[in-house]
Enzyme design. Structure first.
Site, PDB file in Angstrom:
ATOM      1  N   ARG A  73      -5.179  -4.529   9.114  1.00 48.56           N
ATOM      2  CA  ARG A  73      -4.123  -3.589   8.859  1.00 48.56           C
ATOM      3  C   ARG A  73      -3.810  -2.362   9.171  1.00 48.56           C
ATOM      4  O   ARG A  73      -4.563  -1.656   8.496  1.00 48.56           O
ATOM      5  CB  ARG A  73      -3.913  -3.465   7.140  1.00 48.56           C
ATOM      6  N   ASP A 103      -8.679  -6.105   6.327  1.00 56.79           N
ATOM      7  CA  ASP A 103      -8.373  -6.508   5.225  1.00 56.79           C
ATOM      8  C   ASP A 103      -6.572  -6.718   5.339  1.00 56.79           C
ATOM      9  O   ASP A 103      -5.780  -7.437   4.987  1.00 56.79           O
ATOM     10  CB  ASP A 103      -8.248  -5.764   3.868  1.00 56.79           C
ATOM     11  N   CYS A 118      -2.260   0.601   9.046  1.00 60.42           N
ATOM     12  CA  CYS A 118      -1.929   2.099   7.577  1.00 60.42           C
ATOM     13  C   CYS A 118      -1.374   2.705   8.593  1.00 60.42           C
ATOM     14  O   CYS A 118      -2.432   3.878   9.008  1.00 60.42           O
ATOM     15  CB  CYS A 118      -3.085   1.454   6.344  1.00 60.42           C
ATOM     16  N   HIS A 145      -4.108   5.023   9.372  1.00 63.23           N
ATOM     17  CA  HIS A 145      -5.655   4.263   9.693  1.00 63.23           C
ATOM     18  C   HIS A 145      -5.671   2.370   9.892  1.00 63.23           C
ATOM     19  O   HIS A 145      -4.586   1.845   9.708  1.00 63.23           O
ATOM     20  CB  HIS A 145      -6.290   4.802   8.850  1.00 63.23           C
ATOM     21  N   CYS A 162       0.687  -1.167  -0.155  1.00 62.96           N
ATOM     22  CA  CYS A 162      -0.119   0.297  -0.427  1.00 62.96           C
ATOM     23  C   CYS A 162       0.745   1.352  -0.160  1.00 62.96           C
ATOM     24  O   CYS A 162       0.225   2.620  -0.136  1.00 62.96           O
ATOM     25  CB  CYS A 162      -0.944   0.397   0.671  1.00 62.96           C
ATOM     26  N   HIS A 166      -1.539  11.835  15.009  1.00 63.39           N
ATOM     27  CA  HIS A 166      -2.234  10.879  14.358  1.00 63.39           C
ATOM     28  C   HIS A 166      -1.140   9.811  13.562  1.00 63.39           C
ATOM     29  O   HIS A 166      -0.378  10.228  13.545  1.00 63.39           O
ATOM     30  CB  HIS A 166      -2.983  12.188  13.009  1.00 63.39           C
TER      31      HIS A 166
END
Length: 147
Positions: A114, A106, A116, A102, A62, A99
């Site tokens: 996951r 999946d 990410c 997310h 990704c 932050h």
């Protein structure tokens, strides 16, 4: 922990500040940790809180670092993110309120998740540096406790 934005602006790079303090996302495949797989800990760049273990990192293609789970459930806070005409689950560091990125459903088994995560929100601590950097209590998580 109270954050001083002026101190953070001098401590962090512009990208680290935008990501952790302004909820930005760094470009995929153009960040330091997306394809980095050394053994160690990933900690919050702002607070130093230990967040992810290298054994839980996986290649997701990704363009950002992906983890199957946090080091400790209480280290990350999940919030609903309705920005950009989507509904996603944002993850933030509990201590630093940074932050991070997310979480998506999946990922690989057994969690199916996951995480990410933006490289800009993380600092990597290699196993050989755990003690020196103040993370010695995590040494037992690697090589049967031998650093």
């Amino acid at each position: 922990m109270m954050k001083n934005n002026e101190d953070l602006k001098t401590k962090l790079t512009p990208m680290q500040y935008k990501v952790t303090q302004e909820d930005a996302t760094e470009p995929p495949f153009q960040n330091d940790l997306w394809n980095f797989f050394e053994e160690g800990l990933y900690v919050d760049i702002v607070s130093g809180e230990a967040l992810f273990h290298s054994r839980d990192k996986f290649e997701s293609n990704c363009g950002w670092p992906s983890f199957s789970k946090p080091l400790n459930e209480e280290s990350v806070i999940e919030k609903t993110d309705k920005s950009n005409f989507m509904v996603r689950t944002e993850v933030r560091s509990a201590e630093g309120d940074s932050h991070l990125g997310h979480v998506f459903p999946d990922g690989p088994k057994p969690t199916g998740l996951r995480y990410c995560i933006n490289s800009a929100s993380l600092k990597f601590i290699p196993v050989s540096e755990l003690e020196k950097e103040g993370y010695g209590k995590y040494a037992a998580h690697f090589n049967n406790g031998k650093v």
